[in-house]
Design a protein around this motif. Structure first.
Motif, PDB file in Angstrom:
ATOM      1  N   GLU A   1       0.828  -1.206   0.000  1.00 54.59           N
ATOM      2  CA  GLU A   1       0.000   0.000   0.000  1.00 54.59           C
ATOM      3  C   GLU A   1       0.861   1.254   0.000  1.00 54.59           C
ATOM      4  OE1 GLU A   1      -2.627  -0.307   3.310  1.00 54.59           O
ATOM      5  OE2 GLU A   1      -4.028  -1.612   2.260  1.00 54.59           O
ATOM      6  N   GLU A   2       1.927   1.236   0.796  1.00 49.54           N
ATOM      7  CA  GLU A   2       2.803   2.401   0.863  1.00 49.54           C
ATOM      8  C   GLU A   2       3.455   2.662  -0.485  1.00 49.54           C
ATOM      9  OE1 GLU A   2       6.499   4.190   3.530  1.00 49.54           O
ATOM     10  OE2 GLU A   2       5.769   2.152   3.872  1.00 49.54           O
ATOM     11  N   ALA A   3       3.890   1.603  -1.161  1.00 51.37           N
ATOM     12  CA  ALA A   3       4.506   1.766  -2.479  1.00 51.37           C
ATOM     13  C   ALA A   3       3.513   2.360  -3.475  1.00 51.37           C
ATOM     14  CB  ALA A   3       5.018   0.420  -2.973  1.00 51.37           C
ATOM     15  N   ALA A   4       2.266   1.897  -3.391  1.00 54.54           N
ATOM     16  CA  ALA A   4       1.243   2.428  -4.299  1.00 54.54           C
ATOM     17  C   ALA A   4       0.954   3.890  -3.999  1.00 54.54           C
ATOM     18  CB  ALA A   4      -0.027   1.597  -4.165  1.00 54.54           C
ATOM     19  N   PHE A   5       0.870   4.232  -2.703  1.00 56.32           N
ATOM     20  CA  PHE A   5       0.620   5.623  -2.331  1.00 56.32           C
ATOM     21  C   PHE A   5       1.739   6.538  -2.810  1.00 56.32           C
ATOM     22  CE2 PHE A   5      -2.114   4.231   1.507  1.00 56.32           C
ATOM     23  CZ  PHE A   5      -3.242   4.235   0.696  1.00 56.32           C
ATOM     24  N   ARG A   6       2.990   6.078  -2.650  1.00 57.20           N
ATOM     25  CA  ARG A   6       4.119   6.919  -3.050  1.00 57.20           C
ATOM     26  C   ARG A   6       4.149   7.103  -4.570  1.00 57.20           C
ATOM     27  NH1 ARG A   6       7.323   8.255   0.968  1.00 57.20           N
ATOM     28  NH2 ARG A   6       7.352   7.020   2.889  1.00 57.20           N
ATOM     29  N   LYS A   7       3.755   6.071  -5.307  1.00 56.55           N
ATOM     30  CA  LYS A   7       3.702   6.185  -6.757  1.00 56.55           C
ATOM     31  C   LYS A   7       2.681   7.229  -7.176  1.00 56.55           C
ATOM     32  CE  LYS A   7       3.191   3.365 -10.936  1.00 56.55           C
ATOM     33  NZ  LYS A   7       2.947   1.997 -11.470  1.00 56.55           N
ATOM     34  N   LEU A   8       1.601   7.318  -6.391  1.00 59.36           N
ATOM     35  CA  LEU A   8       0.566   8.311  -6.688  1.00 59.36           C
ATOM     36  C   LEU A   8       0.852   9.661  -6.040  1.00 59.36           C
ATOM     37  CD1 LEU A   8      -2.569   6.051  -6.124  1.00 59.36           C
ATOM     38  CD2 LEU A   8      -1.707   6.887  -8.312  1.00 59.36           C
ATOM     39  N   GLY A   9       1.948   9.720  -5.270  1.00 56.83           N
ATOM     40  CA  GLY A   9       2.253  10.970  -4.571  1.00 56.83           C
ATOM     41  C   GLY A   9       1.365  11.213  -3.399  1.00 56.83           C
ATOM     42  N   ALA A  10       0.894  10.124  -2.747  1.00 57.78           N
ATOM     43  CA  ALA A  10      -0.060  10.284  -1.642  1.00 57.78           C
ATOM     44  C   ALA A  10       0.452   9.726  -0.335  1.00 57.78           C
ATOM     45  CB  ALA A  10      -1.378   9.612  -2.013  1.00 57.78           C
TER      46      ALA A  10
END
Length: 264
Positions: free
Chosen positions: A251-260
């Motif tokens: 989840e953290e990796a996905a959030f960082r990819k989205l800038g969130a």
């Protein structure tokens, strides 16, 4: 695009002038434009919390006495062996509107907003309420309103000494062995934002205790998301749970990819 007042006037109220009605694409563009400002506000709030963690502390030299369900207690006892204490002064006493059936309406709204305390406890933090009402009245009110937070009776000059004798407010304390320090104070409209796990932790000297935070050297910190748990499982499971670590990493990796993510 239209921008006209609402035609129907219910109850004699003035017409409501609504914002423009736009296409999905234009709505998303407007949301993205506002999101830039919202992110800036979030970063400013993070920076303010970091500054709060560097506030000087005030030593509490006097021993204060409270009444709890089991009898007399000191301010140190209210920590419940944790390092941090957030103590909210709620108005429930003779002379308060609604007494003895009700506490102050505003303080009751604050009580209704309180998140489950297990998440604060997991961060070495105790949340408690204090009033001048006797314990029997406090127990009756808590049972009727469904409140579960610890709630103590003030028996001395604590409220006057800590700025909550004429109004409500959150005092934040830190315990170092047998020594107690006052680290912060929130009152007036600041109390409106309190209630979530995050607003409480941001008010404390240790903060959320996550690695992305700007904290002084030596402060306890864990990777974000990893310490989270169901409120009834903190003491039943080893932390961090390895399966949750895998999920939260993804989840953290996905959030960082989205800038969130936390640093976005």
């Amino acid at each position: 695009m239209t921008n006209s007042p609402e035609n129907n006037q219910a109850g004699g109220q003035p017409a409501m002038h609504r914002p423009p009605i736009v296409s999905p694409r234009a709505w998303e563009a407007a949301r993205q434009a506002l999101l830039v400002k919202e992110k800036a506000q979030t970063r400013a709030r993070d920076a303010l919390a970091a500054e709060r963690r560097r506030m000087p502390w005030m030593a509490v030299e006097q021993t204060y006495a409270f009444e709890g369900p089991a009898g007399k207690m000191s301010l140190l006892d209210l920590f419940e062996d944790r390092r941090q204490l957030i103590l909210y002064r709620a108005f429930f006493e003779p002379g308060v509107f609604g007494w003895p059936e009700q506490a102050c309406r505003g303080c009751s709204m604050v009580a209704d907003q309180v998140a489950h305390p297990a998440h604060l406890n997991a961060r070495d933090t105790t949340l408690a309420f204090a009033s001048r009402a006797p314990q029997a009245d406090i127990a009756r009110l808590k049972a009727r309103m469904g409140w579960t937070m610890p709630w103590y009776t003030i028996t001395d000059g604590f409220d006057a000494d800590f700025g909550v004798d004429q109004w409500h407010g959150h005092n934040v304390f830190f315990r170092d062995g047998a020594r107690v320090f006052r680290t912060y104070f929130i009152n007036n409209r600041g109390d409106e934002a309190m209630g979530s796990t995050w607003s409480y932790l941001d008010a404390t000297p240790l903060g959320r205790q996550e690695t992305w935070e700007d904290s002084p050297a030596g402060y306890p910190q864990d990777p974000p998301y990893k310490w989270w748990n169901w409120h009834d499982r903190y003491t039943a499971e080893a932390r961090p749970d390895p399966n949750w670590v895998k999920v939260s990493n993804a989840e953290e990796a996905a959030f960082r990819k989205l800038g969130a993510g936390p640093k976005a």
